[in-house]
Design an enzyme around this catalytic site. Structure first.
Site, short mmCIF file in Angstrom:
data_model
loop_
_atom_site.label_atom_id
_atom_site.label_comp_id
_atom_site.label_asym_id
_atom_site.label_seq_id
_atom_site.Cartn_x
_atom_site.Cartn_y
_atom_site.Cartn_z
N CYS A 1 0.78 -0.94 -0.12
CA CYS A 1 -0.15 0.07 0.11
C CYS A 1 0.41 1.21 0.15
O CYS A 1 0.04 2.64 0.13
CB CYS A 1 -1.25 -0.35 0.90
SG CYS A 1 -2.12 -1.34 1.09
N HIS B 1 -2.90 6.52 2.47
CA HIS B 1 -3.97 6.30 1.92
C HIS B 1 -5.16 5.47 2.94
O HIS B 1 -5.12 6.08 3.89
CB HIS B 1 -2.72 4.93 1.97
CG HIS B 1 -2.94 3.43 2.47
ND1 HIS B 1 -3.53 3.47 0.54
CD2 HIS B 1 -3.09 2.57 2.78
CE1 HIS B 1 -3.95 2.01 0.74
NE2 HIS B 1 -3.65 1.57 2.35
N ASN C 1 -10.39 -0.04 0.60
CA ASN C 1 -9.11 0.46 0.10
C ASN C 1 -8.17 -0.39 -1.52
O ASN C 1 -7.89 -1.86 -1.70
CB ASN C 1 -8.34 -0.28 1.07
CG ASN C 1 -6.81 -0.42 1.11
OD1 ASN C 1 -5.83 0.04 0.52
ND2 ASN C 1 -5.95 -0.67 2.14
O1 UT7 Z 1 -3.82 -1.39 3.71
C1 UT7 Z 1 -3.23 -1.38 4.31
C2 UT7 Z 1 -3.46 -1.29 6.44
N1 UT7 Z 1 -4.68 -2.25 6.73
C3 UT7 Z 1 -4.98 -1.55 7.44
O2 UT7 Z 1 -5.16 -0.35 7.51
C4 UT7 Z 1 -6.31 -2.81 7.86
C5 UT7 Z 1 -6.37 -1.96 9.48
N2 UT7 Z 1 -7.39 -2.58 9.97
C6 UT7 Z 1 -8.73 -2.09 10.19
O3 UT7 Z 1 -9.12 -1.35 9.62
C7 UT7 Z 1 -9.85 -3.20 11.07
O4 UT7 Z 1 -9.07 -3.58 11.85
C8 UT7 Z 1 -10.58 -4.04 10.25
C9 UT7 Z 1 -11.64 -3.37 9.69
C10 UT7 Z 1 -10.25 -4.65 9.38
C11 UT7 Z 1 -11.64 -4.85 11.19
O5 UT7 Z 1 -11.89 -3.43 12.08
P1 UT7 Z 1 -11.83 -3.71 13.79
O6 UT7 Z 1 -12.23 -2.76 14.77
O7 UT7 Z 1 -9.81 -4.17 14.49
O8 UT7 Z 1 -12.59 -4.89 14.36
P2 UT7 Z 1 -11.88 -6.62 14.93
O9 UT7 Z 1 -11.35 -6.80 13.79
O10 UT7 Z 1 -11.64 -6.55 16.47
O11 UT7 Z 1 -13.31 -6.91 15.05
C12 UT7 Z 1 -14.62 -7.42 15.26
C13 UT7 Z 1 -15.62 -8.57 15.45
C14 UT7 Z 1 -14.92 -9.94 15.65
O12 UT7 Z 1 -15.86 -10.87 15.70
P3 UT7 Z 1 -15.32 -11.08 17.57
O13 UT7 Z 1 -14.27 -11.96 17.32
O14 UT7 Z 1 -15.66 -9.26 18.63
O15 UT7 Z 1 -16.96 -11.57 17.10
C15 UT7 Z 1 -14.43 -10.49 14.07
O16 UT7 Z 1 -14.64 -11.45 13.72
O17 UT7 Z 1 -15.98 -8.29 14.38
C16 UT7 Z 1 -15.64 -9.41 13.24
N3 UT7 Z 1 -15.49 -9.36 11.38
C17 UT7 Z 1 -16.86 -9.32 11.37
N4 UT7 Z 1 -18.26 -8.67 10.67
C18 UT7 Z 1 -18.66 -8.47 10.49
C19 UT7 Z 1 -15.20 -9.26 11.12
N5 UT7 Z 1 -14.90 -8.78 10.28
C20 UT7 Z 1 -16.81 -8.70 10.24
C21 UT7 Z 1 -17.11 -8.35 8.64
N6 UT7 Z 1 -18.65 -8.54 8.78
N7 UT7 Z 1 -16.98 -7.92 7.26
#
Ligand code: UT7
Length: 319
Positions: free
Chosen positions: A113, A246, A276
């Site tokens: 990225c 980004h 992204n």
């Molecule tokens: O370009 C390269 C750089 N990339 C990034 O910068 C990405 C950085 N990360 C992010 O943008 C965020 O961390 C995410 C959008 C990927 C995830 O958001 P988050 O608030 O950090 O959520 P999390 O990973 O802590 O997950 C929270 C919950 C989990 O469920 P439990 O374990 O709490 O029951 C996940 O399984 O959300 C769940 N989850 C979803 N639920 C519905 C993860 N993906 C999804 C989804 N739909 N698509």
């Protein structure tokens, strides 16, 4: 002193749009979750017979038209991509052929990225050294091809697209690229990577990410490098007109804005409509804000990116 001046910019997004609602039908997710956690509403997806080089070529032609230049003027093509058409030759040489030139040089940059910011650094150095006079720098990706479409934690986040700029050496004072910093730290590979590759697995592999851990690194490192980049040119964050980040997640943009006390209006966001697009995201966002006349000639702009590796960087530019 020679400066690397931005002469033109262009972009391209594939026609097909994939909405969050459409994703609800194939994986266990909701439009509400995706919007609240990322700000993303839709992403563009390349057609089956549309490759990274095809996206790059359209963006390049738009940038050449914007610069009022011919492809014959270009003596270096750099393509920042993680989703090349082939393992080799480089996508840049394919773009060179499709644009119809045989002179100069062409190569790819792989910094995921952050590839476009790495490209800004390389282009600036080559222009200032006299190794090139007119660089076509493109960020182009078909990330849809390396996504695991059954993994809801990653497949909702990315899209396809391309953005391109023409950078030319010029004697204009206080214009063009003023300072660019690039950084990497290979310690965190397992937080964001593709689980395949020519040497390791003899196949391309799929993207894997522990998103919440990447998130924390991104906010901290992006804020720090933007401050360092401004200070390296004798300015502070408060002097800057526009921030072109980004486009990984609206909450990352908000987190960085809060840390640096930025006005949200100054932060260009295309997360909602592009998602992204990796190396394409910064030039795509910059092009949209130039075309809608928010960014004007003479404005001071800070570009930044963070991605796999980890890699990250920032570039200060007088447009
Ligand atoms: O370009 C390269 C750089 N990339 C990034 O910068 C990405 C950085 N990360 C992010 O943008 C965020 O961390 C995410 C959008 C990927 C995830 O958001 P988050 O608030 O950090 O959520 P999390 O990973 O802590 O997950 C929270 C919950 C989990 O469920 P439990 O374990 O709490 O029951 C996940 O399984 O959300 C769940 N989850 C979803 N639920 C519905 C993860 N993906 C999804 C989804 N739909 N698509």
């Amino acid at each position: 002193m020679t400066q690397s001046v931005l002469k033109g910019i262009g972009s391209y997004l594939p026609k097909k749009i994939l909405t969050n609602n459409e994703l609800e039908a194939t994986i266990d997710t909701t439009d509400v979750w995706i919007r609240e956690r990322t700000g993303i509403a839709q992403r563009h997806i390349a057609a089956q017979n549309e490759y990274t080089s095809d996206l790059a070529v359209v963006a390049a032609k738009n940038a050449l038209q914007d610069a009022n230049m011919s492809i014959q003027d270009i003596d270096l093509i750099i393509v920042a991509t993680t989703t090349p058409d082939y393992t080799f030759p480089s996508t840049a040489t394919i773009v060179q052929k499709k644009l119809g030139i045989k002179h100069g040089a062409a190569f790819d940059i792989q910094a995921v990225c952050s590839g476009f910011i790495y490209g800004m650094s390389v282009a600036d150095s080559m222009l200032k050294s006299g190794a090139a006079r007119n660089v076509l720098l493109i960020g182009a990706e078909t990330f849809s091809r390396i996504l695991d479409w059954s993994d809801r934690s990653t497949c909702v986040l990315f899209g396809d697209g391309a953005g391109a700029v023409i950078l030319s050496s010029d004697d204009m004072k206080e214009s063009g690229i003023l300072n660019t910093l690039i950084r990497s730290n290979g310690e965190h590979r397992e937080l964001l990577y593709v689980d395949g590759g020519a040497s390791r697995s003899e196949n391309v592999g799929k993207l894997r990410m522990i998103g919440n851990q990447v998130f924390r690194h991104a906010v901290k490192d992006i804020a720090a490098i933007m401050e360092e980049c401004a200070e390296g040119y004798g300015l502070s964050i408060a002097d800057i007109d526009w921030f072109v980040p980004h486009q990984a997640n609206q909450r990352i943009l908000n987190g960085v804005a809060k840390r640096l006390n930025l006005d949200k209006e100054q932060v260009i966001s295309t997360v909602a409509s592009h998602a992204n697009t990796s190396a394409a995201s910064v030039p795509l966002a910059m092009d949209s804000a130039i075309k809608d006349k928010r960014i004007k000639r003479g404005d001071l702009i800070m570009l930044e990116a963070f991605g796999g590796g980890f890699t990250w960087g920032a570039s200060l530019l007088r447009y």
